[in-house]
Design a protein around this motif. Structure first.
Motif, PDB file in Angstrom:
ATOM      1  N   GLY A 197       0.813  -1.219   0.000  1.00 53.78           N
ATOM      2  CA  GLY A 197       0.000   0.000   0.000  1.00 53.78           C
ATOM      3  C   GLY A 197       0.844   1.266   0.000  1.00 53.78           C
ATOM      4  O   GLY A 197       0.318   2.364   0.148  1.00 53.78           O
ATOM      5  N   TYR A 198       2.165   1.127  -0.130  1.00 50.16           N
ATOM      6  CA  TYR A 198       3.027   2.316  -0.157  1.00 50.16           C
ATOM      7  C   TYR A 198       3.118   2.796  -1.604  1.00 50.16           C
ATOM      8  O   TYR A 198       3.438   2.003  -2.504  1.00 50.16           O
ATOM      9  CB  TYR A 198       4.427   1.948   0.358  1.00 50.16           C
ATOM     10  N   PRO A 199       2.811   4.061  -1.864  1.00 53.45           N
ATOM     11  CA  PRO A 199       2.637   4.504  -3.247  1.00 53.45           C
ATOM     12  C   PRO A 199       3.820   4.282  -4.186  1.00 53.45           C
ATOM     13  O   PRO A 199       3.623   4.094  -5.372  1.00 53.45           O
ATOM     14  CB  PRO A 199       2.324   5.993  -3.120  1.00 53.45           C
ATOM     15  N   GLY A 258      11.534   4.427   2.228  1.00 52.43           N
ATOM     16  CA  GLY A 258      10.103   4.196   1.983  1.00 52.43           C
ATOM     17  C   GLY A 258       9.569   3.030   2.786  1.00 52.43           C
ATOM     18  O   GLY A 258       9.749   2.966   4.010  1.00 52.43           O
ATOM     19  N   CYS A 259       8.945   2.066   2.110  1.00 52.87           N
ATOM     20  CA  CYS A 259       8.385   0.935   2.857  1.00 52.87           C
ATOM     21  C   CYS A 259       9.422  -0.169   3.055  1.00 52.87           C
ATOM     22  O   CYS A 259       9.089  -1.263   3.478  1.00 52.87           O
ATOM     23  CB  CYS A 259       7.130   0.407   2.188  1.00 52.87           C
ATOM     24  N   GLY A 260      10.674   0.126   2.732  1.00 50.23           N
ATOM     25  CA  GLY A 260      11.757  -0.771   3.138  1.00 50.23           C
ATOM     26  C   GLY A 260      12.014  -1.956   2.234  1.00 50.23           C
ATOM     27  O   GLY A 260      12.444  -3.005   2.712  1.00 50.23           O
ATOM     28  N   THR A 261      11.825  -1.789   0.934  1.00 48.65           N
ATOM     29  CA  THR A 261      12.107  -2.911   0.033  1.00 48.65           C
ATOM     30  C   THR A 261      13.601  -3.251   0.108  1.00 48.65           C
ATOM     31  O   THR A 261      13.985  -4.413   0.230  1.00 48.65           O
ATOM     32  CB  THR A 261      11.688  -2.562  -1.412  1.00 48.65           C
ATOM     33  N   THR A 262      14.442  -2.211   0.098  1.00 46.86           N
ATOM     34  CA  THR A 262      15.889  -2.442   0.189  1.00 46.86           C
ATOM     35  C   THR A 262      16.227  -3.144   1.500  1.00 46.86           C
ATOM     36  O   THR A 262      17.003  -4.117   1.524  1.00 46.86           O
ATOM     37  CB  THR A 262      16.637  -1.089   0.147  1.00 46.86           C
ATOM     38  N   ILE A 284      16.919   5.010   6.121  1.00 48.18           N
ATOM     39  CA  ILE A 284      16.580   6.356   6.628  1.00 48.18           C
ATOM     40  C   ILE A 284      15.310   6.812   5.934  1.00 48.18           C
ATOM     41  O   ILE A 284      15.163   6.649   4.718  1.00 48.18           O
ATOM     42  CB  ILE A 284      17.709   7.369   6.317  1.00 48.18           C
ATOM     43  N   ASP A 285      14.387   7.350   6.706  1.00 51.47           N
ATOM     44  CA  ASP A 285      13.222   7.962   6.071  1.00 51.47           C
ATOM     45  C   ASP A 285      12.705   9.086   6.952  1.00 51.47           C
ATOM     46  O   ASP A 285      12.829   9.053   8.170  1.00 51.47           O
ATOM     47  CB  ASP A 285      12.106   6.955   5.796  1.00 51.47           C
ATOM     48  N   ILE A 286      12.133  10.080   6.298  1.00 48.10           N
ATOM     49  CA  ILE A 286      11.668  11.280   6.996  1.00 48.10           C
ATOM     50  C   ILE A 286      10.357  11.043   7.743  1.00 48.10           C
ATOM     51  O   ILE A 286      10.036  11.737   8.693  1.00 48.10           O
ATOM     52  CB  ILE A 286      11.515  12.429   5.975  1.00 48.10           C
TER      53      ILE A 286
HETATM   54  C1  LIG Z   1      10.227   7.029  -3.536  1.00 43.46           C
HETATM   55  S1  LIG Z   1      10.068   6.676  -1.835  1.00 43.46           S
HETATM   56  C2  LIG Z   1      11.103   5.285  -1.657  1.00 43.46           C
HETATM   57  C3  LIG Z   1      10.393   4.009  -1.967  1.00 43.46           C
HETATM   58  C4  LIG Z   1      11.254   2.776  -1.766  1.00 43.46           C
HETATM   59  N1  LIG Z   1      12.164   2.621  -2.869  1.00 43.46           N
HETATM   60  C5  LIG Z   1      10.375   1.525  -1.587  1.00 43.46           C
HETATM   61  O1  LIG Z   1      10.465   0.541  -2.320  1.00 43.46           O
HETATM   62  O2  LIG Z   1       9.560   1.560  -0.659  1.00 43.46           O
HETATM   63  C6  LIG Z   1      10.985   7.989  -1.193  1.00 43.46           C
HETATM   64  C7  LIG Z   1      10.992   8.067   0.327  1.00 43.46           C
HETATM   65  O3  LIG Z   1      11.860   9.101   0.695  1.00 43.46           O
HETATM   66  C8  LIG Z   1      11.400   9.704   1.872  1.00 43.46           C
HETATM   67  N2  LIG Z   1      12.024  11.026   1.983  1.00 43.46           N
HETATM   68  C9  LIG Z   1      11.788  12.129   1.262  1.00 43.46           C
HETATM   69  N3  LIG Z   1      12.578  13.114   1.662  1.00 43.46           N
HETATM   70  C10 LIG Z   1      13.392  12.630   2.620  1.00 43.46           C
HETATM   71  C11 LIG Z   1      14.439  13.177   3.403  1.00 43.46           C
HETATM   72  N4  LIG Z   1      14.819  14.424   3.276  1.00 43.46           N
HETATM   73  N5  LIG Z   1      15.052  12.383   4.290  1.00 43.46           N
HETATM   74  C12 LIG Z   1      14.683  11.105   4.435  1.00 43.46           C
HETATM   75  N6  LIG Z   1      13.679  10.531   3.734  1.00 43.46           N
HETATM   76  C13 LIG Z   1      13.042  11.293   2.835  1.00 43.46           C
HETATM   77  C14 LIG Z   1       9.897   9.723   1.696  1.00 43.46           C
HETATM   78  O4  LIG Z   1       9.217   9.770   2.929  1.00 43.46           O
HETATM   79  C15 LIG Z   1       9.650   8.399   0.957  1.00 43.46           C
HETATM   80  O5  LIG Z   1       9.287   7.388   1.844  1.00 43.46           O
END
Ligand SMILES: C[S@@+](CC[C@H](N)C(=O)[O-])C[C@H]1O[C@@H](n2cnc3c(N)ncnc32)[C@H](O)[C@@H]1O
Length: 305
Positions: A52-54, A82-86, A100-102
């Protein structure tokens, strides 16, 4: 040719035909991957691994990247995880990892993802930094004035208290008094709804009356009021007047309206102990996502939450 023949690598299908060299597929070098990979499709709406993570990426993609660029025991860093695939793939392939995620929602989802694949023990060794550990850091998160991180305190409180099992209300502005929702197993095949409301400022008995009003309107069975500041006696009294909810399966009563303080969550480790319905939660996550055409998670801030 003679050497190949002696090594059993020459085959003649019929006498008189041209001899051929046997080639084994697993001994071939294959073709080098190019810059554009089209053999790994993006996750579709029915994909099993979908959370469900966009912006969720397929595990097969991360598996290829990680396997091609690291060895077991190496450290994999995803600074926007994001949802932590890595993270999930790195863990499965015996790599160490830093994610790391915000947004706290991402951290919550990763903890649940690791737990779902590796059991509760899978998160014991995860060291977390940047999230509230004491009242001071909880207050600091609640008081962040940056609009982009305004909802992080609410998310952290709801997701931590619900053990990462609630859905955050993403609708900006008119949230109709609901900051989060969880679904619990009420009886065989049936489910009830729990509403969460979070307050970081001053609180009063009117807030509890508002929550009761919202619960009636939304036909919710339970309401949880999460507050940073201590509730007043009037608030506790107001909540008590709602009485108890008798859970058919658990055989134990729960207060219909519960007031939980951030201090309870941090210092006493208080958590929601109602058995939650994960199937209903998954479909609710999908609906939340469809309601929000724009990406749910807002980027940027100086410090990772
Ligand atoms: C495109 S998603 C990553 C998705 C990931 N590849 C996955 O499979 O779930 C980008 C993520 O970066 C995070 N993000 C954006 N700006 C950030 C920042 N300045 N510091 C840390 N995380 C950030 C967002 O909250 C989001 O979850």
């Amino acid at each position: 040719m003679q050497k190949a023949y002696e090594a059993g690598l020459v085959i003649q299908t019929k006498p008189g035909t041209v001899p051929q060299l046997k080639r084994y597929l697993d001994e071939q070098e294959g073709v080098c991957l190019g810059d554009s990979w089209t053999d790994i499709p993006p996750l579709n709406s029915q994909a099993k691994e979908r959370l469900g993570y966009p912006t969720q990426k397929p595990e097969a993609l991360l598996e290829r990247i990680i396997q091609a660029s690291s060895n077991e025991g190496d450290v994999i860093l995803d600074a926007y995880c994001g949802c932590g695939t890595t993270v999930a793939v790195a863990q499965r392939l015996n790599r160490k990892w830093i994610g790391i995620d915000i947004t706290y929602q991402s951290i919550s989802l990763i903890l649940k993802r690791l737990e779902d694949s590796g059991g509760t023990g899978a998160v014991f060794n995860v060291k977390m930094t940047g999230i509230p550990r004491d009242m001071k850091s909880a207050e600091a998160l609640a008081n962040k004035s940056d609009d982009r991180t305004r909802k992080e305190f609410e998310k952290w409180a709801i997701l931590t208290f619900s053990n990462n099992r609630a859905v955050i209300n993403q609708k900006k502005g008119a949230d109709k008094g609901i900051d989060g929702t969880a679904f619990f197993i009420e009886s065989e095949g049936g489910h009830g709804r729990i509403l969460f409301q979070v307050k970081s400022g001053n609180v009063k008995s009117g807030d509890i009356r508002d929550l009761i009003g919202t619960m009636t309107r939304e036909k919710a069975a339970l309401g949880i009021f999460l507050t940073l500041k201590k509730p007043t006696k009037d608030m506790l009294q107001e909540a008590k007047t709602c009485g108890l909810y008798h859970h058919k399966i658990m055989g134990q009563p729960y207060p219909k309206v519960a007031i939980v303080t951030v201090q309870d969550i941090i210092e006493s480790g208080l958590r929601l102990n109602v058995p939650l319905s994960m199937e209903v939660l998954k479909s609710a996550q999908r609906t939340t996502q469809e309601d929000n055409q724009l990406p749910i998670f807002q980027p940027e801030m100086d410090e990772a939450v």
